[in-house]
Enzyme design. Sequence first.
Site, PDB file in Angstrom:
ATOM      1  N   GLU A 125      -9.997 -36.915  -4.838  1.00 10.35           N
ATOM      2  CA  GLU A 125      -9.353 -38.082  -6.438  1.00 10.35           C
ATOM      3  C   GLU A 125     -11.244 -39.485  -5.716  1.00 10.35           C
ATOM      4  O   GLU A 125     -10.523 -39.761  -5.273  1.00 10.35           O
ATOM      5  CB  GLU A 125      -8.726 -38.427  -6.325  1.00 10.35           C
ATOM      6  CG  GLU A 125      -7.427 -37.332  -6.864  1.00 10.35           C
ATOM      7  CD  GLU A 125      -6.360 -38.635  -7.323  1.00 10.35           C
ATOM      8  OE1 GLU A 125      -6.553 -37.601  -8.974  1.00 10.35           O
ATOM      9  OE2 GLU A 125      -6.141 -39.558  -7.389  1.00 10.35           O
ATOM     10  N   GLY A 152      -9.678 -42.915 -14.160  1.00  8.95           N
ATOM     11  CA  GLY A 152      -9.300 -44.290 -15.022  1.00  8.95           C
ATOM     12  C   GLY A 152     -10.481 -44.424 -15.357  1.00  8.95           C
ATOM     13  O   GLY A 152     -10.047 -45.186 -16.098  1.00  8.95           O
ATOM     14  N   GLU A 210      -4.726 -45.900  -5.320  1.00  7.63           N
ATOM     15  CA  GLU A 210      -4.133 -47.335  -6.127  1.00  7.63           C
ATOM     16  C   GLU A 210      -2.974 -47.652  -5.072  1.00  7.63           C
ATOM     17  O   GLU A 210      -3.046 -48.981  -4.421  1.00  7.63           O
ATOM     18  CB  GLU A 210      -3.531 -46.401  -6.890  1.00  7.63           C
ATOM     19  CG  GLU A 210      -4.711 -46.743  -8.422  1.00  7.63           C
ATOM     20  CD  GLU A 210      -4.106 -45.398  -9.099  1.00  7.63           C
ATOM     21  OE1 GLU A 210      -2.974 -45.469  -9.442  1.00  7.63           O
ATOM     22  OE2 GLU A 210      -4.859 -45.204 -10.353  1.00  7.63           O
ATOM     23  N   SER A 250      -9.620 -38.563 -14.149  1.00  7.65           N
ATOM     24  CA  SER A 250     -10.293 -38.196 -15.484  1.00  7.65           C
ATOM     25  C   SER A 250     -10.584 -36.657 -15.767  1.00  7.65           C
ATOM     26  O   SER A 250     -11.548 -36.148 -16.867  1.00  7.65           O
ATOM     27  CB  SER A 250     -12.143 -38.977 -16.016  1.00  7.65           C
ATOM     28  OG  SER A 250     -11.580 -40.041 -15.762  1.00  7.65           O
ATOM     29  N   ASN A 293       0.384 -37.163 -12.816  1.00 11.30           N
ATOM     30  CA  ASN A 293       0.503 -38.831 -12.290  1.00 11.30           C
ATOM     31  C   ASN A 293       0.628 -39.592 -12.950  1.00 11.30           C
ATOM     32  O   ASN A 293       0.079 -39.754 -13.934  1.00 11.30           O
ATOM     33  CB  ASN A 293      -0.555 -39.187 -11.755  1.00 11.30           C
ATOM     34  CG  ASN A 293       0.113 -40.211 -10.469  1.00 11.30           C
ATOM     35  OD1 ASN A 293       0.597 -40.648 -10.608  1.00 11.30           O
ATOM     36  ND2 ASN A 293      -1.361 -40.290  -9.573  1.00 11.30           N
ATOM     37  N   TRP A 294       1.615 -39.451 -13.960  1.00 10.26           N
ATOM     38  CA  TRP A 294       2.513 -41.014 -14.498  1.00 10.26           C
ATOM     39  C   TRP A 294       2.263 -42.371 -14.135  1.00 10.26           C
ATOM     40  O   TRP A 294       1.995 -42.586 -15.294  1.00 10.26           O
ATOM     41  CB  TRP A 294       3.870 -40.315 -15.397  1.00 10.26           C
ATOM     42  CG  TRP A 294       3.741 -39.448 -15.950  1.00 10.26           C
ATOM     43  CD1 TRP A 294       3.006 -38.304 -15.653  1.00 10.26           C
ATOM     44  CD2 TRP A 294       4.826 -39.170 -16.843  1.00 10.26           C
ATOM     45  NE1 TRP A 294       3.997 -37.274 -17.026  1.00 10.26           N
ATOM     46  CE2 TRP A 294       4.389 -37.632 -17.323  1.00 10.26           C
ATOM     47  CE3 TRP A 294       6.612 -39.580 -16.531  1.00 10.26           C
ATOM     48  CZ2 TRP A 294       6.009 -37.508 -17.707  1.00 10.26           C
ATOM     49  CZ3 TRP A 294       7.878 -38.997 -17.709  1.00 10.26           C
ATOM     50  CH2 TRP A 294       7.440 -37.753 -18.066  1.00 10.26           C
ATOM     51  N   LYS A 295       1.989 -42.125 -12.956  1.00  9.26           N
ATOM     52  CA  LYS A 295       1.087 -43.689 -12.612  1.00  9.26           C
ATOM     53  C   LYS A 295       2.732 -44.688 -12.710  1.00  9.26           C
ATOM     54  O   LYS A 295       3.585 -44.473 -13.314  1.00  9.26           O
ATOM     55  CB  LYS A 295       0.343 -43.895 -12.867  1.00  9.26           C
ATOM     56  CG  LYS A 295      -0.992 -43.247 -12.710  1.00  9.26           C
ATOM     57  CD  LYS A 295      -2.567 -43.988 -12.523  1.00  9.26           C
ATOM     58  CE  LYS A 295      -3.084 -42.787 -11.856  1.00  9.26           C
ATOM     59  NZ  LYS A 295      -4.228 -43.075 -11.898  1.00  9.26           N
ATOM     60  N   HIS A 328      -2.371 -41.578  -2.051  1.00 10.13           N
ATOM     61  CA  HIS A 328      -3.123 -42.072  -3.475  1.00 10.13           C
ATOM     62  C   HIS A 328      -3.594 -43.212  -3.385  1.00 10.13           C
ATOM     63  O   HIS A 328      -3.555 -44.034  -2.713  1.00 10.13           O
ATOM     64  CB  HIS A 328      -2.147 -42.802  -4.626  1.00 10.13           C
ATOM     65  CG  HIS A 328      -3.148 -42.355  -6.113  1.00 10.13           C
ATOM     66  ND1 HIS A 328      -3.499 -43.653  -6.594  1.00 10.13           N
ATOM     67  CD2 HIS A 328      -3.992 -41.388  -7.207  1.00 10.13           C
ATOM     68  CE1 HIS A 328      -4.479 -42.991  -8.054  1.00 10.13           C
ATOM     69  NE2 HIS A 328      -4.287 -41.595  -7.733  1.00 10.13           N
ATOM     70  N   GLY A 388      -4.101 -38.326 -13.917  1.00 13.13           N
ATOM     71  CA  GLY A 388      -3.122 -39.141 -14.818  1.00 13.13           C
ATOM     72  C   GLY A 388      -3.398 -40.095 -16.259  1.00 13.13           C
ATOM     73  O   GLY A 388      -2.321 -38.785 -16.639  1.00 13.13           O
TER      74      GLY A 388
END
Length: 248
Positions: free
Chosen positions: A167, A173, A97, A213, A10-12, A95, A234
């Site tokens: 998650e 992160g 976020e 992570s 997941n490159w965000k 997600h 991520g």
Amino acid sequence: MARKKIIAGNWKMNMTPSEALKLVEDLKPLVNNDAVDVVYCVPAIDIVPVVEAVKGTNVQIGAENFYIEDKGAFTGEISAPMLVDAGVKYIIIGHSERRDIFGESDILINKKVKKAFASGLSPILCCGESLELRESGAYTEWIKRQIKWDLEGVTADQVKNLVIAYEPIWAIGTGKTATADQAQEACKLIRDYIAELYDAPTAEAVRIQYGGSMNAGNAAELLSKPDIDGGLIGGASLKVDFAQIVNA
Ligand code: PGA
């Protein structure tokens, strides 16, 4: 039947198109592993060049977001038919976020899951609790409620093709990974709840990832657990180390 593992980056909001092409080229000889599904979920602007760059490899491309209408006056949005036409196979939905920063509700997330399936995209549906919910013990009820609402009206056959990413928000992160036992417990809880909502064959088929992570150092232990069928990664997906997770 054994579930095939799925390792998804997941490159965000990272990687310009030229950075993306460099990473894809660097990873190409390293992620050539047919035993697992390898997916890069990339920012919208990277989709077209990255789809082209992975042609002829085992890597599949996912998107990070879309809107539920096919087309029209929705400035700034991108639709499922656009993603499918561009060669996208997977779509991250729900997600934390998008839930927390962009205010996406379970009602919208449920619509997105249904729209993705109707459009031929495979959803990676994310769920997971905050640190507060973890510490209070209420996280099990929270996760179940997310799953129930997000899958309302989704059929058993669709769930068999679904990927759920567990998650825990406190691990995203932060460098603070859930222990393999904590991750296994939550993934099993989700699988048991799918059995309750649907049936045993559906629960056996659904693939459940851990995310938060995950990295080259802890992937093998997490992936050795019986109910962890892969990872949503991520930070560690932005480096060639990602290949070590694919091959863990
Ligand atoms: P992280 O992110 O691996 O950087 O913790 C995971 C995710 O948010 O999908």
